[in-house]
Design an enzyme around this catalytic site. Structure first.
Site, PDB file in Angstrom:
ATOM      1  N   GLY A   1      44.149  43.665  41.161  1.00 38.95           N
ATOM      2  CA  GLY A   1      45.355  44.177  40.519  1.00 38.95           C
ATOM      3  C   GLY A   1      45.771  43.250  39.383  1.00 38.95           C
ATOM      4  N   GLY A   2      47.068  43.202  39.155  1.00 42.81           N
ATOM      5  CA  GLY A   2      47.590  42.375  38.073  1.00 42.81           C
ATOM      6  C   GLY A   2      47.275  40.904  38.255  1.00 42.81           C
TER       7      GLY A   2
ATOM      8  N   GLY B   1      24.755  38.383   6.692  1.00 40.43           N
ATOM      9  CA  GLY B   1      26.090  38.027   7.171  1.00 40.43           C
ATOM     10  C   GLY B   1      26.014  37.005   8.285  1.00 40.43           C
ATOM     11  N   ALA B   2      24.912  37.056   9.046  1.00 41.00           N
ATOM     12  CA  ALA B   2      24.784  36.116  10.154  1.00 41.00           C
ATOM     13  C   ALA B   2      24.652  34.687   9.638  1.00 41.00           C
ATOM     14  CB  ALA B   2      23.599  36.505  11.027  1.00 41.00           C
TER      15      ALA B   2
HETATM   16  C1  HXC Z   1      51.140  41.211  52.136  1.00 40.66           C
HETATM   17  C2  HXC Z   1      48.965  40.973  52.759  1.00 40.66           C
HETATM   18  C3  HXC Z   1      48.545  41.411  51.483  1.00 40.66           C
HETATM   19  C4  HXC Z   1      49.545  41.746  50.529  1.00 40.66           C
HETATM   20  C5  HXC Z   1      46.800  40.980  52.656  1.00 40.66           C
HETATM   21  N1  HXC Z   1      47.849  40.722  53.454  1.00 40.66           N
HETATM   22  N2  HXC Z   1      47.196  41.416  51.457  1.00 40.66           N
HETATM   23  N3  HXC Z   1      50.264  40.867  53.078  1.00 40.66           N
HETATM   24  N4  HXC Z   1      50.824  41.627  50.904  1.00 40.66           N
HETATM   25  N5  HXC Z   1      49.234  42.133  49.308  1.00 40.66           N
HETATM   26  C6  HXC Z   1      47.816  40.212  54.814  1.00 40.66           C
HETATM   27  C7  HXC Z   1      47.308  41.209  55.832  1.00 40.66           C
HETATM   28  O1  HXC Z   1      48.346  42.027  56.282  1.00 40.66           O
HETATM   29  C8  HXC Z   1      46.773  40.288  56.907  1.00 40.66           C
HETATM   30  O2  HXC Z   1      47.860  39.794  57.656  1.00 40.66           O
HETATM   31  C9  HXC Z   1      46.226  39.119  56.136  1.00 40.66           C
HETATM   32  O3  HXC Z   1      46.879  39.166  54.875  1.00 40.66           O
HETATM   33  C10 HXC Z   1      44.735  39.212  55.912  1.00 40.66           C
HETATM   34  O4  HXC Z   1      44.409  40.491  55.380  1.00 40.66           O
HETATM   35  P1  HXC Z   1      43.224  41.373  55.949  1.00 40.66           P
HETATM   36  O5  HXC Z   1      43.402  42.719  55.394  1.00 40.66           O
HETATM   37  O6  HXC Z   1      43.131  41.219  57.422  1.00 40.66           O
HETATM   38  O7  HXC Z   1      41.966  40.626  55.290  1.00 40.66           O
HETATM   39  P2  HXC Z   1      40.617  41.253  54.768  1.00 40.66           P
HETATM   40  O8  HXC Z   1      40.076  42.221  55.734  1.00 40.66           O
HETATM   41  O9  HXC Z   1      39.764  40.075  54.377  1.00 40.66           O
HETATM   42  O10 HXC Z   1      41.016  42.064  53.442  1.00 40.66           O
HETATM   43  C11 HXC Z   1      41.530  41.389  52.342  1.00 40.66           C
HETATM   44  C12 HXC Z   1      42.080  42.405  51.324  1.00 40.66           C
HETATM   45  C13 HXC Z   1      43.113  43.356  52.000  1.00 40.66           C
HETATM   46  C14 HXC Z   1      40.929  43.235  50.731  1.00 40.66           C
HETATM   47  C15 HXC Z   1      42.692  41.608  50.179  1.00 40.66           C
HETATM   48  O11 HXC Z   1      44.024  42.551  52.753  1.00 40.66           O
HETATM   49  C16 HXC Z   1      43.875  44.208  51.046  1.00 40.66           C
HETATM   50  O12 HXC Z   1      43.371  45.236  50.580  1.00 40.66           O
HETATM   51  N6  HXC Z   1      45.110  43.794  50.745  1.00 40.66           N
HETATM   52  C17 HXC Z   1      45.973  44.540  49.862  1.00 40.66           C
HETATM   53  C18 HXC Z   1      45.519  44.399  48.450  1.00 40.66           C
HETATM   54  C19 HXC Z   1      46.470  45.044  47.494  1.00 40.66           C
HETATM   55  O13 HXC Z   1      46.509  46.243  47.339  1.00 40.66           O
HETATM   56  N7  HXC Z   1      47.351  44.194  46.876  1.00 40.66           N
HETATM   57  C20 HXC Z   1      48.368  44.627  45.995  1.00 40.66           C
HETATM   58  C21 HXC Z   1      47.702  44.783  44.632  1.00 40.66           C
HETATM   59  S1  HXC Z   1      48.835  45.259  43.420  1.00 40.66           S
HETATM   60  P3  HXC Z   1      47.705  39.236  59.133  1.00 40.66           P
HETATM   61  O14 HXC Z   1      49.093  38.992  59.599  1.00 40.66           O
HETATM   62  O15 HXC Z   1      46.990  40.312  59.911  1.00 40.66           O
HETATM   63  O16 HXC Z   1      46.917  37.986  59.055  1.00 40.66           O
HETATM   64  C22 HXC Z   1      49.215  43.848  42.705  1.00 40.66           C
HETATM   65  C23 HXC Z   1      50.151  44.033  41.569  1.00 40.66           C
HETATM   66  C24 HXC Z   1      50.279  42.761  40.815  1.00 40.66           C
HETATM   67  O17 HXC Z   1      48.799  42.820  43.034  1.00 40.66           O
HETATM   68  C25 HXC Z   1      50.775  43.082  39.458  1.00 40.66           C
HETATM   69  C26 HXC Z   1      50.976  41.872  38.641  1.00 40.66           C
HETATM   70  C27 HXC Z   1      51.209  42.255  37.207  1.00 40.66           C
END
Ligand code: HXC
Length: 514
Positions: A169-170, A404-405
């Protein structure tokens, strides 16, 4: 008193456990180190001083007030690498997936501000699930605060990002704003939208690795500068990168003592250029045989390999190397190679690192693909970068410098300080074949043997124009040098240029064709 000390030790021990032993074990099971293990490995022993170990998030939505981890998903502070100060943050995946909260962003911003104020490199170790979903806008605000500081730090202190897990993401835009990105194969990925979203929007089936893995980013997108085998190798690469850089934009790069003789000849270079002008040779041989001890740290090795960039030293003085690679696409300049070299030259210029350029380039790559994708706009970047750079610039034309290069590859006209050519150099408006087609194509049709007529004319053209002497007569080439003595001549030139002062007209900033 002892009670209070014990309490402090207990709290510290709890904070050091991040998300707890179970999650640390899960991290290890994935072949990944924890944030603290990474910091320990990268920094000099005992040099790390941590900040905000007890800082925790303020979120109360979705029951988050009950889910508290001291330190909140990132370890921040300062320390030394090879005795030199650096600021660092390492996202801790064991705490809520290293997801970025408002407070976590505040911790990162604190070290970024210190890095800028105190003039020392900033290293970010990324391993995070992105914006903390429970927080929403506060997390987005936090990212924006980090982006702003990345931009403010750009060109002031070196910034290096290491991607050691997810970066989606961001979140990708903070690393993207830094000077170098190092990834690890199989265990790190960067993309704006993950495979599921890709599937729903474009109907493409793609794996995480294909979409944003280290191999893809280091060879196709050019987002990553290096794809390491594992976390350990990634951190070793960071240490090597830093060894060539000054601490900030007002310091000089660190000179080391060199035991490689300045006058060391490289006899093999006298016979490196093949007789056939269309035959390839390996430009890396030129680089490795001229720089100190053959020590060359290549950057973006697998992206646009028709141009080579990286760091080395001459007589202990760090330099950036840019070199066309005749082994790949005849060393032609195209969109990717232009952008690759331009960004590198600009990095070197920001941090007072002289650039040595080895030229063997047949021109810009023709074709609709290049034109449609903006080879004009993108090719202009390398031209812009060399022209605006005020660092010492030493250029050696080994063979072709056409059209040009020729102009863009650190020529005299773009303020190249010292421009040398090997006797094998061919400096001309275009290659012989193309030139005689234009000049004599019509006349050839009237000849009984047009092929021979054109071949004779081509030879005539090459003898008259495609050599280094015409450019040397004009002073565009300062000297024609013996290839075996290239190292010595570069060392001398760099020594002569060490106090170079040059500036550009006052301006807010230029408008490089982005
Ligand atoms: C809160 C999160 C989290 C998040 C993971 N966790 N991502 N908590 N916010 N964004 C937590 C899980 O709940 C879990 O908690 C622990 O972290 C580990 O995650 P798992 O899913 O068990 O790990 P894994 O299987 O290795 O998968 C990792 C992952 C997945 C692929 C990153 O967690 C995932 O898809 N997360 C969400 C990604 C996402 O969509 N992020 C937002 C993007 S938008 P516990 O308590 O069980 O340990 C964004 C906008 C930014 O970032 C913009 C800026 C301009």
């Amino acid at each position: 008193m002892q009670k209070k000390l014990d309490e402090l030790m207990e709290k510290r021990a709890a904070a050091r456990l991040g998300g707890g032993q179970k999650r640390i074990d899960a991290q290890h099971a994935k072949g990944k180190m924890t944030a603290r293990e990474r910091i320990d490995l990268l920094l000099d022993d005992g040099s790390f001083e941590e900040f905000d170990m007890f800082k925790s998030h303020r979120c109360t939505s979705f029951g988050m007030e009950k889910t508290q981890f001291p330190g909140d998903g990132v370890v921040t502070g300062y320390g030394t690498i090879d005795g030199r100060l650096i600021y660092i943050y390492a996202q801790d995946f064991t705490v809520l997936g290293g997801s970025l909260s408002e407070t976590l962003a505040e911790k990162i911003c604190k070290v970024m501000d210190l890095a800028i104020k105190n003039g020392a490199p900033l290293i970010g170790l990324n391993d995070s699930g992105g914006a903390r979903i429970q927080e929403g806008i506060e997390a987005l605000a936090g990212y924006s605060d980090i982006f702003l500081r990345n931009v403010m730090a750009s060109g002031v202190v070196p910034q290096i990002s290491v991607i050691l897990g997810p970066c989606a993401g961001g979140a990708v835009y903070s690393p993207a704003l830094t000077d170098f990105i190092v990834m690890i194969k199989g265990n790190s990925y960067m993309f704006l939208t993950g495979p599921k979203v890709v599937k729903s929007v474009t109907h493409e089936d793609v794996t995480v690795e294909e979409l944003g893995g280290a191999d893809m980013h280091s060879s196709q997108s050019g987002v990553a500068d290096y794809a390491a085998e594992d976390g350990k190798e990634a951190l070793a690469y960071v240490e090597r990168l830093l060894s060539f850089m000054p601490q900030n934009n007002v310091e000089s790069p660190p000179v080391v003592l060199s035991d490689d003789p300045l006058e060391r000849r490289a006899e093999q270079l006298n016979s490196l250029i093949p007789d056939n002008p269309n035959a390839a040779y390996d430009m890396k041989e030129v680089i490795l045989s001229t720089v100190d001890n053959g020590d060359f740290l290549e950057v973006k090795e697998h992206f646009a390999p028709n141009i080579i960039i990286g760091f080395a030293r001459f007589n202990g003085q760090p330099v950036g190397i840019v070199a066309n690679q005749p082994m790949v696409l005849s060393g032609v300049l195209d969109i990717n190679s232009s952008v690759k070299a331009a960004r590198f030259v600009r990095f070197c210029d920001c941090f007072s690192i002289p650039v040595v350029t080895f030229v063997d380039v047949p021109g810009f790559l023709p074709g609709t693909n290049q034109e449609y994708n903006g080879v004009i706009r993108n090719g202009a970047k390398i031209l812009y970068a060399y022209a605006e750079a005020t660092i010492p610039k030493v250029t050696v034309v080994t063979r072709k410098a056409y059209g040009g290069a020729y102009c863009v590859m650190s020529s005299k006209h773009l303020r190249g300080d010292i421009n040398y050519a090997w006797p094998t150099a061919e400096i001309a408006v275009m290659g012989g074949k193309g030139a005689v087609e234009v000049l004599y194509g019509r006349e050839a049709k009237e000849k009984s043997n047009p092929e021979k007529f054109l071949a004779d004319k081509e030879q005539e053209y090459l003898d008259a124009v495609a050599n280094p002497y015409v450019a040397a007569q004009r002073g565009y080439i300062d000297d024609i040098i013996e290839p075996a003595r290239t190292r010595f001549r570069i060392v001398k030139a760099l020594g002569m240029l060490q106090n170079k002062q040059e500036s550009n007209p006052m301006k807010k900033h230029g408008n490089i064709p982005l």
